[in-house]
Design an enzyme around this catalytic site. Structure first.
Site, mmCIF file in Angstrom:
data_model
loop_
_atom_site.group_PDB
_atom_site.id
_atom_site.type_symbol
_atom_site.label_atom_id
_atom_site.label_comp_id
_atom_site.label_asym_id
_atom_site.label_seq_id
_atom_site.Cartn_x
_atom_site.Cartn_y
_atom_site.Cartn_z
ATOM 1 C CG HIS A 1 22.511 1.826 5.912
ATOM 2 N ND1 HIS A 1 22.224 0.529 6.245
ATOM 3 C CD2 HIS A 1 21.329 2.440 5.700
ATOM 4 C CE1 HIS A 1 20.913 0.365 6.219
ATOM 5 N NE2 HIS A 1 20.352 1.506 5.886
ATOM 6 C CE LYS B 1 22.755 6.908 9.491
ATOM 7 N NZ LYS B 1 22.612 5.834 8.492
ATOM 8 C CG HIS C 1 19.231 5.415 14.549
ATOM 9 N ND1 HIS C 1 20.263 5.848 13.749
ATOM 10 C CD2 HIS C 1 18.275 4.927 13.711
ATOM 11 C CE1 HIS C 1 19.939 5.646 12.482
ATOM 12 N NE2 HIS C 1 18.753 5.083 12.428
ATOM 13 C CE LYS D 1 22.030 1.494 12.798
ATOM 14 N NZ LYS D 1 21.407 2.823 12.956
HETATM 15 C C1 GNV Z 1 13.580 4.469 9.035
HETATM 16 C C2 GNV Z 1 15.948 4.264 8.797
HETATM 17 C C3 GNV Z 1 19.722 4.450 8.796
HETATM 18 C C4 GNV Z 1 18.323 4.073 8.449
HETATM 19 C C5 GNV Z 1 18.068 3.238 7.393
HETATM 20 C C6 GNV Z 1 15.765 3.407 7.685
HETATM 21 C C7 GNV Z 1 14.440 3.097 7.263
HETATM 22 C C8 GNV Z 1 14.197 2.202 6.106
HETATM 23 C C9 GNV Z 1 13.376 3.643 7.971
HETATM 24 C C10 GNV Z 1 14.827 4.787 9.458
HETATM 25 C C11 GNV Z 1 17.268 4.584 9.181
HETATM 26 N N1 GNV Z 1 16.858 2.904 7.025
HETATM 27 O O1 GNV Z 1 19.948 5.256 9.626
HETATM 28 O O2 GNV Z 1 20.610 3.972 8.162
HETATM 29 O O3 GNV Z 1 13.041 2.075 5.681
HETATM 30 O O4 GNV Z 1 15.133 1.583 5.599
HETATM 31 O O5 GNV Z 1 17.466 5.388 10.207
#
Ligand code: GNV
Length: 508
Positions: free
Chosen positions: A172, A174, A396, A398
Protein backbone atom coordinates in the site's frame (compact mmCIF):
# COMPACT_ATOMS: atom_id res chain seq x y z
CA UNK A 1 7.31 35.64 12.07
CA UNK A 2 5.98 37.37 15.20
CA UNK A 3 8.33 38.67 17.89
CA UNK A 4 6.55 36.45 20.38
CA UNK A 5 7.60 33.34 18.48
CA UNK A 6 11.17 34.50 18.05
CA UNK A 7 11.64 35.07 21.76
CA UNK A 8 10.69 31.53 22.68
CA UNK A 9 10.57 30.32 26.26
CA UNK A 10 10.80 33.16 28.79
CA UNK A 11 11.54 30.80 31.70
CA UNK A 12 14.87 29.68 30.25
CA UNK A 13 17.99 31.69 30.87
CA UNK A 14 18.49 32.01 27.16
CA UNK A 15 15.61 31.98 24.74
CA UNK A 16 15.24 28.63 22.99
CA UNK A 17 16.28 28.65 19.36
CA UNK A 18 13.14 27.75 17.47
CA UNK A 19 15.11 25.52 15.08
CA UNK A 20 16.31 23.34 17.97
CA UNK A 21 18.71 20.64 16.86
CA UNK A 22 17.92 21.50 13.27
CA UNK A 23 19.51 24.91 13.70
CA UNK A 24 22.44 25.41 11.41
CA UNK A 25 23.55 28.77 12.86
CA UNK A 26 25.81 27.19 15.44
CA UNK A 27 28.22 30.12 15.43
CA UNK A 28 29.46 31.47 18.79
CA UNK A 29 27.26 34.58 18.79
CA UNK A 30 24.14 32.60 18.04
CA UNK A 31 25.04 29.95 20.63
CA UNK A 32 25.61 32.72 23.18
CA UNK A 33 22.14 34.13 22.72
CA UNK A 34 20.00 31.04 22.11
CA UNK A 35 19.61 27.73 23.90
CA UNK A 36 19.52 24.52 21.85
CA UNK A 37 18.82 22.04 24.63
CA UNK A 38 15.89 19.76 24.03
CA UNK A 39 14.15 16.84 25.64
CA UNK A 40 13.95 13.95 23.20
CA UNK A 41 16.72 12.16 21.37
CA UNK A 42 15.37 13.72 18.21
CA UNK A 43 16.20 17.13 19.61
CA UNK A 44 19.72 16.34 20.74
CA UNK A 45 22.60 18.66 20.11
CA UNK A 46 23.11 18.58 16.40
CA UNK A 47 26.49 18.18 14.83
CA UNK A 48 26.81 20.19 11.69
CA UNK A 49 27.23 18.07 8.59
CA UNK A 50 29.48 19.22 5.83
CA UNK A 51 27.47 20.66 3.00
CA UNK A 52 28.62 20.09 -0.51
CA UNK A 53 29.49 23.64 -1.49
CA UNK A 54 29.49 22.77 -5.16
CA UNK A 55 25.74 22.13 -5.07
CA UNK A 56 23.57 25.19 -5.55
CA UNK A 57 20.28 25.24 -3.66
CA UNK A 58 17.27 27.16 -4.93
CA UNK A 59 16.86 30.52 -3.17
CA UNK A 60 13.54 29.57 -1.67
CA UNK A 61 12.12 26.13 -1.20
CA UNK A 62 8.41 26.40 -0.53
CA UNK A 63 8.46 22.90 0.96
CA UNK A 64 10.95 23.95 3.59
CA UNK A 65 8.57 24.73 6.43
CA UNK A 66 11.25 26.57 8.42
CA UNK A 67 9.78 29.89 7.42
CA UNK A 68 6.08 29.17 7.73
CA UNK A 69 3.78 28.55 10.63
CA UNK A 70 1.47 26.25 8.71
CA UNK A 71 1.84 22.49 8.85
CA UNK A 72 3.11 21.58 5.44
CA UNK A 73 1.01 18.89 3.87
CA UNK A 74 -1.05 19.34 0.74
CA UNK A 75 -4.22 18.01 -0.80
CA UNK A 76 -4.31 17.01 -4.45
CA UNK A 77 -6.02 19.38 -6.88
CA UNK A 78 -9.66 18.54 -7.58
CA UNK A 79 -11.28 19.17 -10.99
CA UNK A 80 -14.37 21.41 -11.05
CA UNK A 81 -14.25 22.95 -7.60
CA UNK A 82 -13.75 26.74 -7.11
CA UNK A 83 -10.17 27.88 -7.89
CA UNK A 84 -9.49 29.07 -4.36
CA UNK A 85 -9.61 25.45 -3.12
CA UNK A 86 -6.89 24.48 -5.58
CA UNK A 87 -4.59 27.37 -4.66
CA UNK A 88 -0.88 26.53 -4.26
CA UNK A 89 -1.09 26.97 -0.48
CA UNK A 90 -3.64 24.13 -0.26
CA UNK A 91 -3.32 21.88 -3.28
CA UNK A 92 -0.80 20.34 -5.63
CA UNK A 93 -1.03 18.13 -8.74
CA UNK A 94 1.18 15.26 -9.88
CA UNK A 95 2.77 17.36 -12.65
CA UNK A 96 3.63 20.03 -10.05
CA UNK A 97 5.30 17.45 -7.81
CA UNK A 98 7.40 16.11 -10.70
CA UNK A 99 8.11 19.53 -12.24
CA UNK A 100 11.60 20.90 -12.79
CA UNK A 101 10.75 23.73 -10.35
CA UNK A 102 11.18 21.11 -7.62
CA UNK A 103 14.65 20.19 -8.86
CA UNK A 104 16.57 18.92 -11.87
CA UNK A 105 15.55 15.27 -11.80
CA UNK A 106 18.22 12.60 -12.35
CA UNK A 107 16.31 9.47 -11.27
CA UNK A 108 13.24 8.50 -9.26
CA UNK A 109 11.49 5.67 -7.43
CA UNK A 110 7.72 5.27 -7.24
CA UNK A 111 6.37 3.06 -4.45
CA UNK A 112 2.66 2.40 -4.88
CA UNK A 113 -0.25 -0.04 -5.07
CA UNK A 114 -1.76 0.81 -8.48
CA UNK A 115 0.07 2.10 -11.55
CA UNK A 116 -0.83 3.41 -14.97
CA UNK A 117 2.70 3.65 -16.33
CA UNK A 118 2.00 5.45 -19.66
CA UNK A 119 -0.08 8.04 -17.78
CA UNK A 120 2.60 8.36 -15.09
CA UNK A 121 5.27 8.99 -17.75
CA UNK A 122 3.18 11.86 -19.17
CA UNK A 123 3.27 13.51 -15.78
CA UNK A 124 7.06 13.72 -15.78
CA UNK A 125 8.50 16.76 -17.62
CA UNK A 126 9.16 15.81 -21.30
CA UNK A 127 12.95 16.05 -20.86
CA UNK A 128 12.86 13.76 -17.78
CA UNK A 129 10.87 10.87 -19.25
CA UNK A 130 13.96 8.85 -20.10
CA UNK A 131 15.56 9.17 -16.65
CA UNK A 132 15.81 5.96 -14.61
CA UNK A 133 12.49 5.19 -12.93
CA UNK A 134 12.13 2.33 -10.47
CA UNK A 135 8.60 1.06 -9.79
CA UNK A 136 8.17 -0.73 -6.44
CA UNK A 137 4.97 -2.78 -6.36
CA UNK A 138 3.52 -5.84 -4.65
CA UNK A 139 1.86 -7.63 -7.55
CA UNK A 140 2.15 -11.28 -8.47
CA UNK A 141 0.90 -13.46 -11.33
CA UNK A 142 -1.42 -11.73 -13.85
CA UNK A 143 -1.20 -8.31 -12.20
CA UNK A 144 2.60 -8.50 -12.36
CA UNK A 145 2.41 -9.57 -16.03
CA UNK A 146 0.15 -6.59 -16.77
CA UNK A 147 2.59 -4.23 -15.10
CA UNK A 148 5.51 -5.72 -17.09
CA UNK A 149 3.55 -5.23 -20.32
CA UNK A 150 2.82 -1.61 -19.37
CA UNK A 151 6.50 -0.97 -18.68
CA UNK A 152 7.84 -2.73 -21.78
CA UNK A 153 7.91 0.35 -24.08
CA UNK A 154 10.09 2.24 -21.57
CA UNK A 155 13.70 0.99 -21.38
CA UNK A 156 14.39 3.37 -18.46
CA UNK A 157 11.65 1.82 -16.31
CA UNK A 158 12.61 -1.02 -13.97
CA UNK A 159 10.18 -3.02 -11.85
CA UNK A 160 10.82 -4.25 -8.36
CA UNK A 161 8.47 -6.66 -6.64
CA UNK A 162 8.12 -6.33 -2.87
CA UNK A 163 7.93 -9.62 -1.00
CA UNK A 164 4.60 -10.30 0.66
CA UNK A 165 5.30 -13.33 2.84
CA UNK A 166 2.04 -13.20 4.82
CA UNK A 167 -1.36 -13.96 3.27
CA UNK A 168 -3.69 -11.04 2.43
CA UNK A 169 -0.85 -8.53 2.57
CA UNK A 170 -0.64 -5.69 0.06
CA UNK A 171 1.96 -3.14 -0.97
CA UNK A 172 0.00 0.00 0.00
CA UNK A 173 2.92 2.37 0.61
CA UNK A 174 2.74 5.46 -1.60
CA UNK A 175 6.07 7.23 -1.72
CA UNK A 176 8.38 8.92 -4.21
CA UNK A 177 12.14 9.31 -3.97
CA UNK A 178 13.21 12.11 -6.30
CA UNK A 179 16.96 12.43 -6.89
CA UNK A 180 18.06 15.79 -8.33
CA UNK A 181 21.40 17.31 -9.25
CA UNK A 182 20.65 19.65 -6.28
CA UNK A 183 19.76 17.01 -3.69
CA UNK A 184 16.90 14.63 -2.94
CA UNK A 185 13.24 14.85 -1.99
CA UNK A 186 10.91 12.35 -0.36
CA UNK A 187 7.16 12.50 -1.06
CA UNK A 188 4.70 10.48 1.04
CA UNK A 189 1.08 10.48 -0.09
CA UNK A 190 -2.23 8.62 -0.33
CA UNK A 191 -2.93 8.56 -4.10
CA UNK A 192 -2.39 5.63 -6.44
CA UNK A 193 -0.57 6.40 -9.70
CA UNK A 194 -3.71 6.18 -11.79
CA UNK A 195 -5.65 9.12 -13.30
CA UNK A 196 -8.81 8.47 -11.24
CA UNK A 197 -6.92 9.04 -7.97
CA UNK A 198 -5.77 12.54 -9.09
CA UNK A 199 -9.04 13.77 -10.61
CA UNK A 200 -11.80 14.36 -8.06
CA UNK A 201 -10.77 12.71 -4.80
CA UNK A 202 -9.49 14.12 -1.54
CA UNK A 203 -5.91 12.90 -1.19
CA UNK A 204 -3.01 14.01 1.02
CA UNK A 205 0.62 14.66 0.04
CA UNK A 206 3.64 15.44 2.21
CA UNK A 207 6.61 16.84 0.30
CA UNK A 208 9.95 17.02 2.04
CA UNK A 209 12.23 20.02 1.82
CA UNK A 210 15.06 19.65 -0.69
CA UNK A 211 17.59 17.57 1.25
CA UNK A 212 21.09 18.76 0.31
CA UNK A 213 23.92 16.40 -0.52
CA UNK A 214 26.64 16.02 2.10
CA UNK A 215 30.33 15.41 1.48
CA UNK A 216 30.92 12.97 4.27
CA UNK A 217 28.40 10.40 5.29
CA UNK A 218 28.06 10.17 9.04
CA UNK A 219 25.51 7.78 10.45
CA UNK A 220 25.65 9.29 13.93
CA UNK A 221 24.41 12.60 12.54
CA UNK A 222 21.32 11.12 10.95
CA UNK A 223 17.92 12.33 12.06
CA UNK A 224 15.39 9.80 13.33
CA UNK A 225 13.44 10.38 10.12
CA UNK A 226 16.42 9.41 7.98
CA UNK A 227 17.32 6.36 10.08
CA UNK A 228 13.70 5.19 10.00
CA UNK A 229 13.46 5.68 6.24
CA UNK A 230 16.66 3.67 5.66
CA UNK A 231 15.38 0.99 8.03
CA UNK A 232 12.12 0.83 6.06
CA UNK A 233 13.95 0.46 2.72
CA UNK A 234 16.24 -2.15 4.24
CA UNK A 235 13.23 -4.41 4.71
CA UNK A 236 12.62 -4.79 0.99
CA UNK A 237 15.99 -6.56 0.75
CA UNK A 238 16.35 -5.96 -3.00
CA UNK A 239 19.41 -4.79 -4.95
CA UNK A 240 18.02 -1.62 -6.62
CA UNK A 241 16.88 -0.21 -3.28
CA UNK A 242 20.34 -0.85 -1.76
CA UNK A 243 21.72 1.69 -4.22
CA UNK A 244 18.99 4.14 -3.30
CA UNK A 245 19.73 3.59 0.38
CA UNK A 246 23.33 4.64 -0.14
CA UNK A 247 22.16 7.68 -2.13
CA UNK A 248 19.78 8.65 0.69
CA UNK A 249 22.53 8.24 3.28
CA UNK A 250 24.55 10.89 1.45
CA UNK A 251 21.94 13.59 2.06
CA UNK A 252 21.18 15.76 5.06
CA UNK A 253 17.57 15.11 6.08
CA UNK A 254 17.68 17.09 9.32
CA UNK A 255 15.15 19.59 8.01
CA UNK A 256 12.32 17.07 7.75
CA UNK A 257 9.88 18.17 10.43
CA UNK A 258 8.05 14.87 10.56
CA UNK A 259 8.45 11.39 12.03
CA UNK A 260 8.01 8.25 10.01
CA UNK A 261 5.50 5.54 10.90
CA UNK A 262 5.68 2.63 8.50
CA UNK A 263 4.55 -0.99 8.36
CA UNK A 264 6.42 -3.92 6.85
CA UNK A 265 5.08 -7.48 6.69
CA UNK A 266 6.32 -9.82 9.36
CA UNK A 267 5.97 -11.07 12.90
CA UNK A 268 7.99 -8.45 14.72
CA UNK A 269 9.45 -9.37 18.10
CA UNK A 270 11.95 -8.09 20.67
CA UNK A 271 13.65 -4.81 19.79
CA UNK A 272 11.91 -4.82 16.39
CA UNK A 273 8.40 -4.89 17.83
CA UNK A 274 7.93 -1.14 18.29
CA UNK A 275 9.54 -0.14 14.99
CA UNK A 276 6.37 -0.64 12.95
CA UNK A 277 2.63 -0.07 12.84
CA UNK A 278 0.68 1.15 15.84
CA UNK A 279 3.48 0.27 18.25
CA UNK A 280 5.77 2.72 16.42
CA UNK A 281 3.16 5.46 16.79
CA UNK A 282 2.80 4.48 20.47
CA UNK A 283 6.55 4.89 20.94
CA UNK A 284 6.54 8.33 19.31
CA UNK A 285 3.61 9.44 21.46
CA UNK A 286 5.43 8.26 24.59
CA UNK A 287 8.29 10.54 23.61
CA UNK A 288 6.36 13.53 22.35
CA UNK A 289 2.82 13.52 23.65
CA UNK A 290 3.70 15.17 26.95
CA UNK A 291 0.74 16.94 28.38
CA UNK A 292 -1.94 16.24 30.92
CA UNK A 293 -4.83 18.13 29.44
CA UNK A 294 -5.17 15.95 26.34
CA UNK A 295 -6.26 12.89 28.32
CA UNK A 296 -9.89 13.60 27.48
CA UNK A 297 -9.29 14.65 23.86
CA UNK A 298 -10.90 12.46 21.22
CA UNK A 299 -9.00 10.53 18.55
CA UNK A 300 -10.27 11.06 15.01
CA UNK A 301 -9.50 8.41 12.40
CA UNK A 302 -10.31 8.84 8.74
CA UNK A 303 -9.68 6.25 5.96
CA UNK A 304 -11.05 4.66 2.77
CA UNK A 305 -11.09 0.98 3.65
CA UNK A 306 -12.06 -1.08 6.69
CA UNK A 307 -10.83 -4.55 7.55
CA UNK A 308 -12.05 -7.23 9.93
CA UNK A 309 -11.52 -5.86 13.43
CA UNK A 310 -12.78 -8.68 15.64
CA UNK A 311 -15.98 -9.56 17.41
CA UNK A 312 -16.13 -6.58 19.77
CA UNK A 313 -14.42 -3.24 20.43
CA UNK A 314 -12.01 -4.81 22.92
CA UNK A 315 -10.65 -7.28 20.32
CA UNK A 316 -8.45 -4.64 18.70
CA UNK A 317 -10.05 -1.24 18.00
CA UNK A 318 -10.52 0.03 21.57
CA UNK A 319 -7.88 -2.37 22.85
CA UNK A 320 -4.34 -2.29 21.50
CA UNK A 321 -5.00 0.18 18.67
CA UNK A 322 -6.71 2.87 20.75
CA UNK A 323 -4.18 2.27 23.52
CA UNK A 324 -1.47 3.25 21.05
CA UNK A 325 -3.31 6.28 19.68
CA UNK A 326 -4.14 7.67 23.14
CA UNK A 327 -0.62 7.26 24.51
CA UNK A 328 1.05 10.31 26.06
CA UNK A 329 4.42 10.72 27.73
CA UNK A 330 2.89 10.42 31.20
CA UNK A 331 0.39 7.64 30.65
CA UNK A 332 0.95 4.46 28.78
CA UNK A 333 -2.54 3.40 29.81
CA UNK A 334 -5.67 4.01 27.84
CA UNK A 335 -7.62 6.73 29.60
CA UNK A 336 -11.18 5.61 30.06
CA UNK A 337 -12.60 8.96 28.96
CA UNK A 338 -11.09 8.99 25.46
CA UNK A 339 -13.56 9.05 22.64
CA UNK A 340 -13.01 7.70 19.15
CA UNK A 341 -14.57 9.12 16.00
CA UNK A 342 -14.24 7.32 12.68
CA UNK A 343 -14.93 9.33 9.53
CA UNK A 344 -16.19 7.05 6.74
CA UNK A 345 -18.51 8.10 3.89
CA UNK A 346 -22.24 7.46 4.04
CA UNK A 347 -24.10 6.12 0.99
CA UNK A 348 -25.41 9.69 0.52
CA UNK A 349 -21.82 11.06 0.66
CA UNK A 350 -20.89 8.72 -2.21
CA UNK A 351 -24.10 9.28 -4.23
CA UNK A 352 -23.69 13.07 -4.14
CA UNK A 353 -19.90 13.06 -4.65
CA UNK A 354 -18.40 14.54 -7.83
CA UNK A 355 -17.77 11.01 -9.12
CA UNK A 356 -21.14 9.67 -7.97
CA UNK A 357 -21.27 5.97 -7.03
CA UNK A 358 -18.03 5.36 -8.96
CA UNK A 359 -16.22 6.93 -5.98
CA UNK A 360 -17.43 3.92 -3.99
CA UNK A 361 -15.08 1.71 -6.01
CA UNK A 362 -12.24 3.08 -3.86
CA UNK A 363 -14.13 2.77 -0.55
CA UNK A 364 -13.50 -0.82 0.36
CA UNK A 365 -15.92 -2.02 3.04
CA UNK A 366 -17.90 -5.16 2.35
CA UNK A 367 -21.28 -6.24 3.67
CA UNK A 368 -19.79 -9.49 4.98
CA UNK A 369 -17.19 -7.66 7.07
CA UNK A 370 -19.66 -4.98 8.22
CA UNK A 371 -22.21 -7.50 9.58
CA UNK A 372 -19.49 -9.07 11.74
CA UNK A 373 -18.72 -5.73 13.45
CA UNK A 374 -21.99 -3.82 14.00
CA UNK A 375 -20.27 -2.01 16.88
CA UNK A 376 -18.46 0.25 14.40
CA UNK A 377 -21.73 2.13 13.60
CA UNK A 378 -21.57 4.13 16.83
CA UNK A 379 -18.16 5.52 15.93
CA UNK A 380 -18.99 6.59 12.37
CA UNK A 381 -19.11 10.27 11.31
CA UNK A 382 -19.96 11.70 7.88
CA UNK A 383 -17.42 12.95 5.34
CA UNK A 384 -17.71 16.75 5.34
CA UNK A 385 -15.01 19.10 4.07
CA UNK A 386 -16.60 22.47 3.27
CA UNK A 387 -13.63 24.38 4.77
CA UNK A 388 -11.33 23.14 1.98
CA UNK A 389 -14.11 22.76 -0.60
CA UNK A 390 -13.91 18.96 -0.70
CA UNK A 391 -17.22 17.66 0.70
CA UNK A 392 -17.96 16.23 -2.74
CA UNK A 393 -14.38 15.07 -3.40
CA UNK A 394 -14.53 11.52 -2.08
CA UNK A 395 -11.87 10.81 0.57
CA UNK A 396 -9.01 8.47 -0.29
CA UNK A 397 -6.83 10.31 2.23
CA UNK A 398 -6.07 8.52 5.48
CA UNK A 399 -5.40 10.62 8.56
CA UNK A 400 -5.36 10.22 12.31
CA UNK A 401 -5.27 13.01 14.86
CA UNK A 402 -5.88 13.89 18.50
CA UNK A 403 -8.09 16.94 18.59
CA UNK A 404 -9.19 19.08 21.53
CA UNK A 405 -12.68 18.79 22.93
CA UNK A 406 -13.39 22.37 21.76
CA UNK A 407 -12.22 21.57 18.23
CA UNK A 408 -9.61 24.32 18.22
CA UNK A 409 -6.33 22.46 18.81
CA UNK A 410 -4.59 19.21 17.87
CA UNK A 411 -1.81 17.43 19.73
CA UNK A 412 -0.53 15.57 16.63
CA UNK A 413 -1.56 14.73 13.09
CA UNK A 414 -0.70 11.71 10.96
CA UNK A 415 -1.00 11.36 7.17
CA UNK A 416 -0.57 7.76 6.02
CA UNK A 417 -1.47 5.01 3.60
CA UNK A 418 -2.76 2.91 6.53
CA UNK A 419 -6.48 2.18 6.49
CA UNK A 420 -8.44 0.94 9.49
CA UNK A 421 -7.18 -2.64 9.42
CA UNK A 422 -5.04 -5.03 11.43
CA UNK A 423 -3.19 -5.89 8.20
CA UNK A 424 -1.96 -2.28 8.06
CA UNK A 425 -1.43 -1.33 11.72
CA UNK A 426 -0.55 -4.76 13.06
CA UNK A 427 -2.08 -7.05 15.65
CA UNK A 428 -0.45 -8.33 18.82
CA UNK A 429 0.01 -12.08 19.09
CA UNK A 430 1.53 -14.65 21.45
CA UNK A 431 0.71 -12.90 24.72
CA UNK A 432 1.59 -9.52 23.14
CA UNK A 433 5.16 -10.62 22.44
CA UNK A 434 4.88 -10.10 18.68
CA UNK A 435 3.24 -7.63 16.31
CA UNK A 436 1.96 -9.31 13.15
CA UNK A 437 1.73 -7.04 10.10
CA UNK A 438 0.62 -8.17 6.62
CA UNK A 439 1.08 -5.04 4.48
CA UNK A 440 3.55 -2.33 3.59
CA UNK A 441 2.35 1.12 4.68
CA UNK A 442 4.06 4.45 5.13
CA UNK A 443 3.03 7.70 6.78
CA UNK A 444 4.31 10.82 8.47
CA UNK A 445 3.42 12.21 11.89
CA UNK A 446 3.49 15.93 12.63
CA UNK A 447 4.25 17.12 16.17
CA UNK A 448 4.08 20.79 17.25
CA UNK A 449 7.49 20.53 18.99
CA UNK A 450 9.14 19.67 15.66
CA UNK A 451 8.04 23.11 14.42
CA UNK A 452 8.82 25.04 17.56
CA UNK A 453 10.13 23.59 20.78
CA UNK A 454 7.85 25.61 23.02
CA UNK A 455 4.67 24.58 21.17
CA UNK A 456 2.40 21.97 22.70
CA UNK A 457 -0.43 22.14 20.18
CA UNK A 458 -1.31 22.89 16.64
CA UNK A 459 -4.00 25.52 16.22
CA UNK A 460 -6.73 24.36 13.90
CA UNK A 461 -7.01 27.27 11.50
CA UNK A 462 -9.45 27.81 8.68
CA UNK A 463 -7.24 30.51 7.22
CA UNK A 464 -3.89 32.17 7.83
CA UNK A 465 -5.40 34.92 10.03
CA UNK A 466 -4.40 33.13 13.22
CA UNK A 467 -0.68 33.85 13.20
CA UNK A 468 0.09 32.88 16.79
CA UNK A 469 1.54 29.41 17.06
CA UNK A 470 1.56 26.74 14.40
CA UNK A 471 -1.52 26.22 12.23
CA UNK A 472 -2.84 22.88 11.07
CA UNK A 473 -5.50 22.61 8.38
CA UNK A 474 -7.44 19.38 8.82
CA UNK A 475 -8.79 17.74 5.64
CA UNK A 476 -12.31 17.62 7.17
CA UNK A 477 -14.63 20.01 9.02
CA UNK A 478 -15.04 20.26 12.75
CA UNK A 479 -17.31 19.76 14.62
CA UNK A 480 -17.82 16.33 13.13
CA UNK A 481 -21.21 15.47 11.64
CA UNK A 482 -22.84 12.35 13.13
CA UNK A 483 -24.72 9.93 10.87
CA UNK A 484 -28.45 10.78 10.80
CA UNK A 485 -31.04 8.05 11.43
CA UNK A 486 -31.40 7.58 7.67
CA UNK A 487 -27.64 7.41 7.03
CA UNK A 488 -25.88 4.12 6.38
CA UNK A 489 -22.18 3.65 5.83
CA UNK A 490 -21.04 2.91 2.28
CA UNK A 491 -20.70 -0.80 1.50
CA UNK A 492 -19.21 -1.38 -1.91
CA UNK A 493 -20.89 -4.71 -2.61
CA UNK A 494 -24.53 -3.59 -2.06
CA UNK A 495 -27.04 -2.31 -4.62
CA UNK A 496 -28.08 1.34 -4.52
CA UNK A 497 -31.15 2.34 -6.52
CA UNK A 498 -31.40 6.09 -6.03
CA UNK A 499 -29.70 7.73 -9.06
CA UNK A 500 -26.39 9.47 -8.36
CA UNK A 501 -25.26 12.88 -9.67
CA UNK A 502 -24.60 11.27 -13.07
CA UNK A 503 -27.99 9.52 -13.13
CA UNK A 504 -26.36 6.13 -12.55
CA UNK A 505 -27.22 3.34 -10.10
CA UNK A 506 -24.73 1.07 -8.29
CA UNK A 507 -24.84 -2.64 -9.11
CA UNK A 508 -21.42 -4.07 -8.30
C1 GNV B 1 -10.06 -0.19 -4.80
C2 GNV B 1 -8.10 0.39 -3.57
C3 GNV B 1 -5.00 1.83 -1.97
C4 GNV B 1 -6.08 0.88 -2.36
C5 GNV B 1 -6.04 -0.42 -1.95
C6 GNV B 1 -7.99 -0.95 -3.11
C7 GNV B 1 -8.95 -1.91 -3.54
C8 GNV B 1 -8.87 -3.32 -3.09
C9 GNV B 1 -9.97 -1.49 -4.38
C10 GNV B 1 -9.16 0.74 -4.42
C11 GNV B 1 -7.12 1.32 -3.16
N1 GNV B 1 -6.95 -1.30 -2.29
O1 GNV B 1 -4.96 2.92 -2.40
O2 GNV B 1 -4.13 1.43 -1.26
O3 GNV B 1 -9.64 -4.15 -3.60
O4 GNV B 1 -8.07 -3.65 -2.22
O5 GNV B 1 -7.20 2.57 -3.57
Amino acid sequence: MSEKRKRGNSHAEKPICKYGDKCYRKNPIHLESYSHSCRSEHLQEHKRMKLDSTVERPMQDMFDSTNTNIVSYFLTKVSSIPHKYNSPSIAIGLKDILSTKMGDLKASVQFNFMFDIPWLMENYPPDKRSKPLLIVHGHQHEMKQQLMLQAEPYPNVALCQAKLPIAFGTHHSKMMLLLYTEGIRVVIMTANLIPGDWHQKTQGVWISPLFPKILEENATNMSEFQKDLLDYLHHYDVAPLKDWKSQLAKHDMSKARVRLVASVPGRHTGVHKDKWGHLKLRKLLQENGDFDDIQSWPVIGQFSSIGSLGKDTSSWLCGEWMESLTTTIKSKRLSSSSTLHLIFPTVENVRTSLEGYNAGGSLCYSWKTATKQPYLKDFFRCWKSDDVGRTRASPHIKSYSRVSTHNDKAAWFMLTSANLSKAAWGGLEKNKSQLMIRSYEIGVVFFPCDYELSQKYFHLCKDKSNTNGICLRLPYDLPLLPYSHEDECWLWDRHYHKPDVNGRLWKP
